[in-house]
Design a protein around this motif. Structure first.
Motif, PDB file in Angstrom:
ATOM      1  N   GLN A  51       0.832  -1.207   0.000  1.00  0.00           N
ATOM      2  CA  GLN A  51       0.000   0.000   0.000  1.00  0.00           C
ATOM      3  C   GLN A  51       0.864   1.253   0.000  1.00  0.00           C
ATOM      4  OE1 GLN A  51      -2.635  -0.599   3.323  1.00  0.00           O
ATOM      5  NE2 GLN A  51      -3.783  -2.207   2.257  1.00  0.00           N
ATOM      6  N   ASN A  52       1.927   1.247   0.798  1.00  0.00           N
ATOM      7  CA  ASN A  52       2.847   2.390   0.805  1.00  0.00           C
ATOM      8  C   ASN A  52       3.473   2.607  -0.566  1.00  0.00           C
ATOM      9  OD1 ASN A  52       2.345   2.786   3.512  1.00  0.00           O
ATOM     10  ND2 ASN A  52       4.244   1.850   4.215  1.00  0.00           N
ATOM     11  N   VAL A  53       3.825   1.518  -1.230  1.00  0.00           N
ATOM     12  CA  VAL A  53       4.424   1.626  -2.568  1.00  0.00           C
ATOM     13  C   VAL A  53       3.421   2.242  -3.543  1.00  0.00           C
ATOM     14  CG1 VAL A  53       5.207   0.281  -4.567  1.00  0.00           C
ATOM     15  CG2 VAL A  53       6.157  -0.171  -2.302  1.00  0.00           C
ATOM     16  N   PHE A  54       2.186   1.777  -3.530  1.00  0.00           N
ATOM     17  CA  PHE A  54       1.190   2.321  -4.452  1.00  0.00           C
ATOM     18  C   PHE A  54       0.876   3.786  -4.161  1.00  0.00           C
ATOM     19  CE2 PHE A  54       0.216  -2.083  -5.751  1.00  0.00           C
ATOM     20  CZ  PHE A  54       0.253  -1.888  -7.120  1.00  0.00           C
ATOM     21  N   VAL A  55       0.877   4.163  -2.893  1.00  0.00           N
ATOM     22  CA  VAL A  55       0.677   5.576  -2.555  1.00  0.00           C
ATOM     23  C   VAL A  55       1.824   6.406  -3.126  1.00  0.00           C
ATOM     24  CG1 VAL A  55       0.666   7.238  -0.639  1.00  0.00           C
ATOM     25  CG2 VAL A  55      -0.752   5.174  -0.521  1.00  0.00           C
ATOM     26  N   GLU A  56       3.069   5.917  -2.927  1.00  0.00           N
ATOM     27  CA  GLU A  56       4.236   6.636  -3.454  1.00  0.00           C
ATOM     28  C   GLU A  56       4.206   6.723  -4.976  1.00  0.00           C
ATOM     29  OE1 GLU A  56       6.816   8.421  -2.048  1.00  0.00           O
ATOM     30  OE2 GLU A  56       5.509   8.241  -0.304  1.00  0.00           O
ATOM     31  N   ASN A  72       9.215  -3.970 -12.959  1.00  0.00           N
ATOM     32  CA  ASN A  72      10.491  -4.004 -12.239  1.00  0.00           C
ATOM     33  C   ASN A  72      10.557  -2.897 -11.192  1.00  0.00           C
ATOM     34  OD1 ASN A  72      11.218  -6.132 -13.842  1.00  0.00           O
ATOM     35  ND2 ASN A  72      12.614  -4.966 -15.129  1.00  0.00           N
ATOM     36  N   TYR A  73      10.040  -1.721 -11.557  1.00  0.00           N
ATOM     37  CA  TYR A  73      10.024  -0.588 -10.637  1.00  0.00           C
ATOM     38  C   TYR A  73       9.198  -0.917  -9.396  1.00  0.00           C
ATOM     39  CZ  TYR A  73       8.925   3.997  -8.739  1.00  0.00           C
ATOM     40  OH  TYR A  73       8.748   5.063  -7.895  1.00  0.00           O
ATOM     41  N   LEU A  74       8.044  -1.537  -9.588  1.00  0.00           N
ATOM     42  CA  LEU A  74       7.179  -1.882  -8.461  1.00  0.00           C
ATOM     43  C   LEU A  74       7.854  -2.896  -7.536  1.00  0.00           C
ATOM     44  CD1 LEU A  74       3.710  -2.102 -10.234  1.00  0.00           C
ATOM     45  CD2 LEU A  74       4.455  -0.368  -8.589  1.00  0.00           C
ATOM     46  N   TYR A  75       8.448  -3.926  -8.121  1.00  0.00           N
ATOM     47  CA  TYR A  75       9.103  -4.940  -7.293  1.00  0.00           C
ATOM     48  C   TYR A  75      10.291  -4.346  -6.531  1.00  0.00           C
ATOM     49  CZ  TYR A  75       6.301  -8.923  -8.709  1.00  0.00           C
ATOM     50  OH  TYR A  75       5.264  -9.791  -8.880  1.00  0.00           O
ATOM     51  N   LYS A  76      11.059  -3.509  -7.193  1.00  0.00           N
ATOM     52  CA  LYS A  76      12.194  -2.864  -6.524  1.00  0.00           C
ATOM     53  C   LYS A  76      11.695  -1.932  -5.423  1.00  0.00           C
ATOM     54  CE  LYS A  76      16.518  -1.749  -6.033  1.00  0.00           C
ATOM     55  NZ  LYS A  76      17.446  -2.654  -5.418  1.00  0.00           N
ATOM     56  N   SER A  77      10.592  -1.247  -5.658  1.00  0.00           N
ATOM     57  CA  SER A  77      10.016  -0.348  -4.660  1.00  0.00           C
ATOM     58  C   SER A  77       9.530  -1.126  -3.440  1.00  0.00           C
ATOM     59  CB  SER A  77       8.863   0.462  -5.255  1.00  0.00           C
ATOM     60  OG  SER A  77       9.329   1.305  -6.276  1.00  0.00           O
ATOM     61  N   VAL A  78       8.935  -2.296  -3.670  1.00  0.00           N
ATOM     62  CA  VAL A  78       8.492  -3.133  -2.553  1.00  0.00           C
ATOM     63  C   VAL A  78       9.704  -3.566  -1.725  1.00  0.00           C
ATOM     64  CG1 VAL A  78       7.532  -5.411  -1.958  1.00  0.00           C
ATOM     65  CG2 VAL A  78       6.324  -3.920  -3.561  1.00  0.00           C
ATOM     66  N   ASN A  80      12.602  -2.028  -1.474  1.00  0.00           N
ATOM     67  CA  ASN A  80      13.129  -0.852  -0.772  1.00  0.00           C
ATOM     68  C   ASN A  80      12.255  -0.480   0.425  1.00  0.00           C
ATOM     69  OD1 ASN A  80      15.310  -0.639  -2.478  1.00  0.00           O
ATOM     70  ND2 ASN A  80      14.330   0.834  -3.826  1.00  0.00           N
ATOM     71  N   GLU A  81      10.936  -0.562   0.258  1.00  0.00           N
ATOM     72  CA  GLU A  81      10.022  -0.256   1.360  1.00  0.00           C
ATOM     73  C   GLU A  81      10.188  -1.271   2.488  1.00  0.00           C
ATOM     74  OE1 GLU A  81       7.143   1.717   3.616  1.00  0.00           O
ATOM     75  OE2 GLU A  81       8.286   2.389   1.869  1.00  0.00           O
ATOM     76  N   PHE A  82      10.386  -2.535   2.133  1.00  0.00           N
ATOM     77  CA  PHE A  82      10.648  -3.553   3.164  1.00  0.00           C
ATOM     78  C   PHE A  82      11.908  -3.193   3.950  1.00  0.00           C
ATOM     79  CE2 PHE A  82      13.304  -7.246   4.193  1.00  0.00           C
ATOM     80  CZ  PHE A  82      12.575  -7.757   5.253  1.00  0.00           C
ATOM     81  N   ILE A  83      12.963  -2.825   3.254  1.00  0.00           N
ATOM     82  CA  ILE A  83      14.224  -2.448   3.907  1.00  0.00           C
ATOM     83  C   ILE A  83      13.988  -1.249   4.824  1.00  0.00           C
ATOM     84  CG2 ILE A  83      16.558  -1.528   3.519  1.00  0.00           C
ATOM     85  CD1 ILE A  83      16.293  -4.506   2.840  1.00  0.00           C
TER      86      ILE A  83
END
Length: 188
Positions: A51-56, A72-78, A80-83
């Protein structure tokens, strides 16, 4: 409207087309939650991450580059958000607590004007060359590792190490002894 075309989808997202966003959510939400779960091992945390990724993505839609793969951008964003969430929730160990308590006592006893010294240190950091400053702040303020910065900026590890070494040298040369202590407390 063919949202399966990456370029078209990215262009529609950039102009704020809500149907493109709905398509993106519908196509990737469950897959990204499953991926986030493999990282976090918690369903609630996985959903929060996605949800945070989609908001961003929506908030930064104007920055979407149609040349790059949205998937690829979405998976990388997920990832990064996990980290980011992992870092925020990571417990402070007993030894670190004792160190921080000792630093607090030292700071209280030594510096009446700590805020002013912190401002001066930050001023010197802001005087670093732009790329050097960016890398230094990503590492020291955002907590990214050299590898993460290299991936994020798409540069080599040697470049990151060179900028960090240069930044530390410049700051050591510019800061007097009192400010060096504050610098050490802030950035280790």
């Amino acid at each position: 409207m063919n949202y399966t075309n990456n370029y078209y989808l990215a262009e529609q997202m950039k102009i704020g087309n809500p149907k493109a966003y709905d398509y993106l959510m519908h196509s990737f939400y469950q897959k990204l939650c499953a991926y986030a779960y493999t990282l976090s091992h918690d369903h609630g945390t996985a959903e929060d991450i996605v949800q945070n990724v989609f908001v961003e993505v929506w908030l930064n839609k104007k920055n979407i580059n149609p040349v790059f793969s949205i998937k690829n951008y979405l998976y990388k964003s997920v990832y990064n958000e996990f980290i980011n969430q992992y870092r925020k929730s990571k417990p402070v160990y007993c030894l670190e607590k004792k160190y921080l308590e000792a630093v607090d006592i030292e700071v209280e006893n030594t510096y009446d004007n700590l805020d002013e010294l912190v401002k001066l240190v930050n001023k010197e950091i802001n005087c670093l060359p732009p790329k050097c400053r960016q890398i230094f702040l990503l590492n020291k303020k955002e907590g990214l590792s050299h590898i993460e910065i290299a991936e994020y900026l798409d540069v080599s590890m040697k470049t990151i190490e060179g900028h960090m070494t240069r930044g530390f040298k410049i700051l050591r040369d510019r800061l007097d002894d009192k400010m060096k202590t504050v610098f050490f407390i802030l950035f280790g």
